[in-house]
Design an enzyme around this catalytic site. Structure first.
Site, PDB file in Angstrom:
ATOM      1  N   LEU A   1       0.733  -1.214   0.026  1.00  0.00           N
ATOM      2  CA  LEU A   1      -0.061   0.049  -0.043  1.00  0.00           C
ATOM      3  C   LEU A   1       0.771   1.366  -0.025  1.00  0.00           C
ATOM      4  O   LEU A   1       2.042   1.175   0.385  1.00  0.00           O
ATOM      5  CB  LEU A   1      -1.138  -0.064   1.163  1.00  0.00           C
ATOM      6  CG  LEU A   1      -0.527   0.077   2.498  1.00  0.00           C
ATOM      7  CD1 LEU A   1      -0.083   1.424   3.030  1.00  0.00           C
ATOM      8  CD2 LEU A   1      -1.370  -0.470   3.607  1.00  0.00           C
ATOM      9  N   CYS A   2       0.212   2.517  -0.515  1.00  0.00           N
ATOM     10  CA  CYS A   2       1.037   3.543  -0.459  1.00  0.00           C
ATOM     11  C   CYS A   2      -0.169   4.757  -0.425  1.00  0.00           C
ATOM     12  O   CYS A   2      -1.244   4.526   0.321  1.00  0.00           O
ATOM     13  CB  CYS A   2       1.702   3.838  -1.650  1.00  0.00           C
ATOM     14  SG  CYS A   2       0.597   3.846  -3.234  1.00  0.00           S
ATOM     15  N   ARG A   3       0.143   5.763  -0.647  1.00  0.00           N
ATOM     16  CA  ARG A   3      -0.719   7.111  -0.395  1.00  0.00           C
ATOM     17  C   ARG A   3      -2.154   6.822  -1.319  1.00  0.00           C
ATOM     18  O   ARG A   3      -3.156   6.946  -0.752  1.00  0.00           O
ATOM     19  CB  ARG A   3      -0.030   8.384  -0.682  1.00  0.00           C
ATOM     20  CG  ARG A   3      -0.988   9.589  -0.344  1.00  0.00           C
ATOM     21  CD  ARG A   3      -0.174  10.827  -0.633  1.00  0.00           C
ATOM     22  NE  ARG A   3      -0.976  12.076  -0.222  1.00  0.00           N
ATOM     23  CZ  ARG A   3      -1.820  12.817  -1.143  1.00  0.00           C
ATOM     24  NH1 ARG A   3      -1.994  12.511  -2.527  1.00  0.00           N
ATOM     25  NH2 ARG A   3      -2.753  13.623  -0.567  1.00  0.00           N
TER      26      ARG A   3
END
Length: 114
Positions: free
Chosen positions: A68-70
């Site tokens: 996951l990231c932003r």
């Protein structure tokens, strides 16, 4: 090989299931350390995307990984890197932490990426 795109509710359910019977997979947050420090999922591991190619060896290729990231861009790149490294089961959080904050935890701080 295929990348599974998890909606925030799907990941939330997985996190709740695994907290009671042990974790079956690892959640890898590929944001920068200051983004991670502002707010992150419990039990997630922070490995910035630029370090990921060298750090994938920390995991067994049989381990399921959720990236996951932003907003979802960097996590998709992370999935591709993991697949090329031989990982069989990879997923990403569709919409990233922005989607998580909107749908699961409105109190979560999501730092901007600059």
């Amino acid at each position: 090989a295929n990348v599974e795109r998890l909606k925030p509710r799907q990941l939330h359910s997985l996190l709740e299931q695994t907290s009671s019977n042990g974790r079956e997979y690892t959640v890898v947050d590929v944001r920068e350390p200051r983004e991670f420090a502002a707010g992150h999922l419990q039990f997630s591991v922070n490995i910035p995307i630029r370090e990921l190619p060298h750090r994938l060896a920390d995991f067994s290729v049989n381990s399921p990984l959720v990236f996951l990231c932003r907003s979802g861009g960097r996590s998709r790149v992370a999935c591709e890197l993991a697949l090329r490294a031989g990982f069989q089961k990879v997923a990403d959080l569709d919409g990233g932490m922005l989607a998580w904050a909107a749908g699961i935890d409105p109190a979560m701080t999501v730092a901007s990426f600059e």
